[in-house]
Scaffold this motif. Structure first.
Motif, PDB file in Angstrom:
ATOM      1  N   PRO A  67       0.782  -1.230   0.000  1.00 53.45           N
ATOM      2  CA  PRO A  67       0.000   0.000   0.000  1.00 53.45           C
ATOM      3  C   PRO A  67       0.821   1.292   0.000  1.00 53.45           C
ATOM      4  CG  PRO A  67       0.189  -0.783   2.236  1.00 53.45           C
ATOM      5  CD  PRO A  67       1.006  -1.724   1.378  1.00 53.45           C
ATOM      6  N   ASP A  68       2.129   1.209  -0.081  1.00 50.02           N
ATOM      7  CA  ASP A  68       2.931   2.421   0.112  1.00 50.02           C
ATOM      8  C   ASP A  68       2.897   3.374  -1.072  1.00 50.02           C
ATOM      9  OD1 ASP A  68       3.508   1.111   2.414  1.00 50.02           O
ATOM     10  OD2 ASP A  68       5.685   1.289   2.266  1.00 50.02           O
ATOM     11  N   LYS A  69       2.679   2.863  -2.285  1.00 55.04           N
ATOM     12  CA  LYS A  69       2.724   3.716  -3.465  1.00 55.04           C
ATOM     13  C   LYS A  69       1.629   3.295  -4.443  1.00 55.04           C
ATOM     14  CE  LYS A  69       6.497   6.016  -2.341  1.00 55.04           C
ATOM     15  NZ  LYS A  69       6.585   5.473  -0.977  1.00 55.04           N
ATOM     16  N   PRO A  70       1.089   4.265  -5.215  1.00 59.03           N
ATOM     17  CA  PRO A  70       0.187   3.913  -6.318  1.00 59.03           C
ATOM     18  C   PRO A  70       0.932   3.106  -7.382  1.00 59.03           C
ATOM     19  CG  PRO A  70       0.046   6.261  -5.753  1.00 59.03           C
ATOM     20  CD  PRO A  70       1.253   5.715  -5.052  1.00 59.03           C
ATOM     21  N   PRO A  71       0.236   2.591  -8.413  1.00 58.26           N
ATOM     22  CA  PRO A  71       0.833   1.541  -9.242  1.00 58.26           C
ATOM     23  C   PRO A  71       1.559   1.985 -10.516  1.00 58.26           C
ATOM     24  CG  PRO A  71      -1.495   1.674  -9.710  1.00 58.26           C
ATOM     25  CD  PRO A  71      -1.219   2.711  -8.655  1.00 58.26           C
ATOM     26  N   ILE A  72       1.591   3.289 -10.849  1.00 59.68           N
ATOM     27  CA  ILE A  72       2.116   3.677 -12.160  1.00 59.68           C
ATOM     28  C   ILE A  72       3.539   3.157 -12.381  1.00 59.68           C
ATOM     29  CG2 ILE A  72       2.904   5.639 -13.540  1.00 59.68           C
ATOM     30  CD1 ILE A  72       0.019   5.469 -13.802  1.00 59.68           C
ATOM     31  N   PHE A  73       4.418   3.356 -11.395  1.00 64.98           N
ATOM     32  CA  PHE A  73       5.805   2.918 -11.576  1.00 64.98           C
ATOM     33  C   PHE A  73       5.891   1.403 -11.700  1.00 64.98           C
ATOM     34  CE2 PHE A  73      10.097   1.815 -10.060  1.00 64.98           C
ATOM     35  CZ  PHE A  73      10.848   2.585 -10.941  1.00 64.98           C
ATOM     36  N   MET A  74       5.073   0.683 -10.944  1.00 61.13           N
ATOM     37  CA  MET A  74       5.076  -0.773 -11.055  1.00 61.13           C
ATOM     38  C   MET A  74       4.586  -1.217 -12.426  1.00 61.13           C
ATOM     39  SD  MET A  74       4.301   0.485  -7.975  1.00 61.13           S
ATOM     40  CE  MET A  74       4.134   0.207  -6.234  1.00 61.13           C
ATOM     41  N   TRP A  75       3.569  -0.530 -12.963  1.00 60.84           N
ATOM     42  CA  TRP A  75       3.108  -0.847 -14.319  1.00 60.84           C
ATOM     43  C   TRP A  75       4.224  -0.617 -15.331  1.00 60.84           C
ATOM     44  CZ3 TRP A  75      -2.125   2.307 -14.060  1.00 60.84           C
ATOM     45  CH2 TRP A  75      -3.031   1.611 -13.247  1.00 60.84           C
ATOM     46  N   ALA A  76       4.913   0.506 -15.200  1.00 59.31           N
ATOM     47  CA  ALA A  76       6.003   0.805 -16.133  1.00 59.31           C
ATOM     48  C   ALA A  76       7.106  -0.240 -16.035  1.00 59.31           C
ATOM     49  CB  ALA A  76       6.562   2.199 -15.851  1.00 59.31           C
ATOM     50  N   THR A  77       7.427  -0.666 -14.816  1.00 59.51           N
ATOM     51  CA  THR A  77       8.471  -1.676 -14.646  1.00 59.51           C
ATOM     52  C   THR A  77       8.021  -3.020 -15.205  1.00 59.51           C
ATOM     53  OG1 THR A  77       9.208  -0.536 -12.638  1.00 59.51           O
ATOM     54  CG2 THR A  77       9.970  -2.784 -12.965  1.00 59.51           C
ATOM     55  N   LEU A 226      -9.250   7.669 -12.456  1.00 57.97           N
ATOM     56  CA  LEU A 226      -9.213   6.507 -13.338  1.00 57.97           C
ATOM     57  C   LEU A 226      -8.722   5.263 -12.608  1.00 57.97           C
ATOM     58  CD1 LEU A 226      -7.822   8.079 -16.643  1.00 57.97           C
ATOM     59  CD2 LEU A 226     -10.157   7.315 -16.173  1.00 57.97           C
ATOM     60  N   TRP A 227      -7.840   5.463 -11.628  1.00 62.37           N
ATOM     61  CA  TRP A 227      -7.390   4.320 -10.829  1.00 62.37           C
ATOM     62  C   TRP A 227      -8.048   4.284  -9.462  1.00 62.37           C
ATOM     63  CZ3 TRP A 227      -4.435   4.202  -6.193  1.00 62.37           C
ATOM     64  CH2 TRP A 227      -4.102   2.899  -5.774  1.00 62.37           C
ATOM     65  N   VAL A 228      -8.192   5.446  -8.808  1.00 61.14           N
ATOM     66  CA  VAL A 228      -8.648   5.471  -7.422  1.00 61.14           C
ATOM     67  C   VAL A 228     -10.080   4.957  -7.298  1.00 61.14           C
ATOM     68  CG1 VAL A 228      -9.274   6.993  -5.509  1.00 61.14           C
ATOM     69  CG2 VAL A 228      -7.064   7.253  -6.642  1.00 61.14           C
ATOM     70  N   VAL A 229     -10.974   5.374  -8.191  1.00 59.55           N
ATOM     71  CA  VAL A 229     -12.378   4.981  -8.052  1.00 59.55           C
ATOM     72  C   VAL A 229     -12.557   3.470  -8.215  1.00 59.55           C
ATOM     73  CG1 VAL A 229     -14.687   5.208  -9.028  1.00 59.55           C
ATOM     74  CG2 VAL A 229     -13.292   7.251  -8.632  1.00 59.55           C
ATOM     75  N   PRO A 230     -12.040   2.853  -9.288  1.00 58.39           N
ATOM     76  CA  PRO A 230     -12.178   1.385  -9.365  1.00 58.39           C
ATOM     77  C   PRO A 230     -11.486   0.660  -8.209  1.00 58.39           C
ATOM     78  CG  PRO A 230     -11.604   2.298 -11.504  1.00 58.39           C
ATOM     79  CD  PRO A 230     -11.447   3.408 -10.520  1.00 58.39           C
ATOM     80  N   MET A 231     -10.311   1.178  -7.799  1.00 57.54           N
ATOM     81  CA  MET A 231      -9.623   0.543  -6.671  1.00 57.54           C
ATOM     82  C   MET A 231     -10.471   0.609  -5.406  1.00 57.54           C
ATOM     83  SD  MET A 231      -7.902   1.393  -3.635  1.00 57.54           S
ATOM     84  CE  MET A 231      -7.473   3.107  -3.868  1.00 57.54           C
ATOM     85  N   ALA A 232     -11.051   1.793  -5.126  1.00 53.37           N
ATOM     86  CA  ALA A 232     -11.864   1.948  -3.917  1.00 53.37           C
ATOM     87  C   ALA A 232     -13.102   1.048  -3.959  1.00 53.37           C
ATOM     88  CB  ALA A 232     -12.265   3.413  -3.748  1.00 53.37           C
ATOM     89  N   LEU A 233     -13.737   0.963  -5.120  1.00 58.02           N
ATOM     90  CA  LEU A 233     -14.919   0.101  -5.238  1.00 58.02           C
ATOM     91  C   LEU A 233     -14.545  -1.366  -5.066  1.00 58.02           C
ATOM     92  CD1 LEU A 233     -16.730   1.841  -8.240  1.00 58.02           C
ATOM     93  CD2 LEU A 233     -17.399   1.907  -5.824  1.00 58.02           C
ATOM     94  N   ILE A 250      -3.400   3.448   1.513  1.00 57.22           N
ATOM     95  CA  ILE A 250      -2.955   4.203   0.340  1.00 57.22           C
ATOM     96  C   ILE A 250      -3.648   5.556   0.240  1.00 57.22           C
ATOM     97  CG2 ILE A 250      -4.658   3.233  -1.274  1.00 57.22           C
ATOM     98  CD1 ILE A 250      -0.974   3.887  -2.085  1.00 57.22           C
ATOM     99  N   LEU A 251      -4.896   5.645   0.707  1.00 62.73           N
ATOM    100  CA  LEU A 251      -5.645   6.903   0.568  1.00 62.73           C
ATOM    101  C   LEU A 251      -5.373   7.886   1.693  1.00 62.73           C
ATOM    102  CD1 LEU A 251      -9.153   5.704  -0.677  1.00 62.73           C
ATOM    103  CD2 LEU A 251      -7.276   6.663  -2.016  1.00 62.73           C
ATOM    104  N   PHE A 252      -5.005   7.398   2.880  1.00 61.78           N
ATOM    105  CA  PHE A 252      -4.900   8.293   4.031  1.00 61.78           C
ATOM    106  C   PHE A 252      -3.512   8.256   4.676  1.00 61.78           C
ATOM    107  CE2 PHE A 252      -9.348   6.792   3.791  1.00 61.78           C
ATOM    108  CZ  PHE A 252      -9.924   7.986   3.393  1.00 61.78           C
TER     109      PHE A 252
END
Length: 575
Positions: A67-77, A226-233, A250-252
């Motif tokens: 939960p420490d970071k959002p996923p963009i960098f992981m997707w790129a890697t 685009l990521w937060v809403v589907p993730m939260a649901l 991740i959110l707070f």
């Protein structure tokens, strides 16, 4: 057919050649090393698990939600590893591309504001900056987020200084949204908004309409959603407490709480000014005695081309200084702003004899330090010998060469070209770091050989437990591996590990640092196997049967199986 004037608007070949040179310079050494701590093994592990499990929306670390970071960098890697077919090549690619993108944006904006010659000087200034060179060669998240932050600043400055350019404002807002999905601080360019408004009021910048400001904020929030809403649901309706905890973290916790009430990396308020800027901004930091008066002079003239990036630079430092948690890498986004604010003065700085003398003095200091350390280390100075033994690296020849190169450049350039000589030495340092340095340090910082030795002793089908695990060991595992929760208290992890070992003692083993001797004191330590030193720690491999006298508790902690290690047992290597 191209319209008249089309070719005239293309960047000069010199501008493009510098980008090609930067790609070669920054890319040297890719494929020569494994991911190193800190952070690099974690993100490589996240990416490999995405490719293995197909779970891209929620990053995982060794089977546990991360939960420490959002996923963009992981997707790129993950994309880079998939496209190159190699962890060693792919894990560094996002940082390299982020660095080249940042360099291109800085040079293009400088060319439009000050001309092609100044753009080349700005590109060289950024490329020679120490922290920029370090992070471009490091698979941490910060270079990619710096690119997105710079894209946001670029869009703002194109509209404010060269506009109106509403399209670039909205592109910049999209970049800020992507930056937030990368590390959470992608909004940093918005700190320039009050200064932009003041300069626009004084007719020194193109104003930003309230409607465009609102639409820009909507673009930022829309990209984030685009990521937060589907993730939260997904996490809310999953009925999985671990995913609900991921959502809340991740959110707070990783946003407002991490900034306002940091629980690690706590540093004093002056940390950036006195402990980071002096090395991170080298060699441009040496020019501050001349830059500060020049900035003051242009501030009095309300030169928006300098004031906006300079104001953003100061506000970013202030923003991070207010948080008790501080890391040097947080200042990386200030480097492009520093270069933009300094660009009109770069040519004049090169004609300052005292600045060259200062550069020569710093280079001489580096030469003395590296040559002395290399020679004394080779002669067996006890303090240096202990340092080499602790870290498993013997760099004396490398350091001696760097010292000799420093003195050779001083002899070539003399003090009248000291700044140029210092920049050349930094280039030699990074080229040797990415080749010779990688070869020296990789066996000590990557446990690849240790994990191969373990599987040779236990067999590829044996299961391995690692309480209080480090990601680099899981990444390099060559057999099935389990852990008990990254944030689980250590005592609970060991009690859970003992219970797990009791279930099949003949097929299960534990890997543990020797300094954890109190936690495993209940075991029959005569059966331990000493694995030697790896990553500055001495290690034991202990068979499950040695823990018969240890009291376990299967409910003390969760049990996670690292998905990537299951393939490693059959494929042999992550390369």
């Amino acid at each position: 057919m191209p319209r008249p004037g089309y070719l005239h608007r293309l960047p000069s070949l010199h501008w493009l050649w510098l980008l090609v040179l930067a790609a070669l310079f920054l890319g040297v050494g890719m494929g020569l090393r494994d991911p190193w701590p800190a952070d690099e093994p974690r993100f490589a592990l996240n990416a490999l698990e995405m490719l293995k499990t197909g779970q891209f929306w929620i990053p995982h670390r060794a089977g546990e939600p991360y939960p420490d970071k959002p996923p963009i960098f992981m997707w790129a890697t993950a994309a880079s590893i998939h496209l190159t077919g190699s962890v060693r090549l792919g894990f560094l690619l996002p940082s390299l591309l982020g660095a080249l993108g940042t360099l291109a944006l800085v040079m293009d904006l400088t060319r439009r504001l000050h001309g092609r010659r100044v753009a080349l000087l700005a590109g060289l200034a950024l490329l020679s900056s120490f922290q920029f060179g370090l992070q471009a060669r490091t698979a941490q998240i910060d270079m990619l987020v710096t690119f997105f932050i710079m894209l946001g600043a670029y869009g703002m400055l194109r509209h404010a200084l060269l506009g109106p350019a509403r399209r670039w404002w909205f592109i910049g807002c999209a970049g800020m949204g992507l930056g937030i999905l990368t590390k959470g601080v992608g909004f940093l360019p918005l700190l320039m908004l009050p200064l932009w408004g003041l300069l626009a009021w004084r007719r020194q910048a193109v104003p930003l309409a309230w409607r465009d400001l609102g639409l820009g904020i909507a673009v930022i929030l829309g990209v984030v959603a685009l990521w937060v809403v589907p993730m939260a649901l997904y996490t809310t309706f999953s009925d999985d407490p671990a995913l609900a905890a991921y959502r809340d973290n991740i959110l707070f916790k990783q946003t407002g709480e991490r900034y306002a009430d940091a629980w690690h990396h706590v540093k004093p308020w002056y940390y950036y000014l006195l402990e980071v800027i002096p090395w991170a901004w080298l060699p441009l930091v040496l020019a501050l005695p001349w830059l500060v008066p020049a900035w003051w002079h242009r501030a009095r003239r309300l030169d928006a081309r300098v004031l906006l990036p300079l104001g953003g630079l100061v506000l970013v430092i202030v923003f991070f200084s207010f948080s008790p948690g501080k890391r040097g890498v947080y200042l990386l986004p200030t480097l492009p702003l520093l270069v933009l604010a300094s660009a009109p003065m770069l040519a004049g700085l090169l004609s300052r004899p005292r600045l060259h003398w200062l550069g020569a003095g710093v280079l001489a200091l580096f030469g003395v330090v590296f040559l002395a350390a290399g020679v004394l280390g080779a002669l067996g100075l006890p303090a240096l010998a202990r340092l080499a033994e602790r870290h498993g690296v013997v760099p004396w020849a490398w350091w001696s060469l760097l010292g000799l190169v420093a003195f050779g450049l001083l002899a070539w350039g003399r003090p009248r070209r000291g700044l140029v000589a210092l920049a050349c030495w930094l280039a030699v340092f990074w080229l040797s770091w990415s080749t010779w340095g990688y070869q020296l340090m990789d066996p000590a910082r990557s446990p690849r050989d240790l994990m191969q030795e373990i599987v040779a002793q236990t067999g590829p089908e044996a299961w391995l437990a690692m309480p209080a695990f480090d990601e680099e060991f899981v990444l390099q595992a060559r057999q099935p591996m389990v852990h008990f929760g990254y944030h689980t208290p250590d005592d609970d992890q060991f009690r859970r590990a003992f219970a797990w070992l009791h279930e099949a003692p003949g097929e299960r083993w534990m890997l543990v640092p020797q300094h954890r001797d109190e936690e495993v004191a209940c075991a029959d330590l005569t059966r331990t196997r000493d694995l030697g030193v790896q990553n500055s720690e001495a290690w034991w491999l202990i068979p499950g049967g040695a823990f018969d006298a240890c009291s376990g508790d299967a409910g003390a902690a969760p049990l996670y199986v690292a998905p990537t290690t299951l393939d490693a047992a059959s494929s042999g290597r992550h390369d």
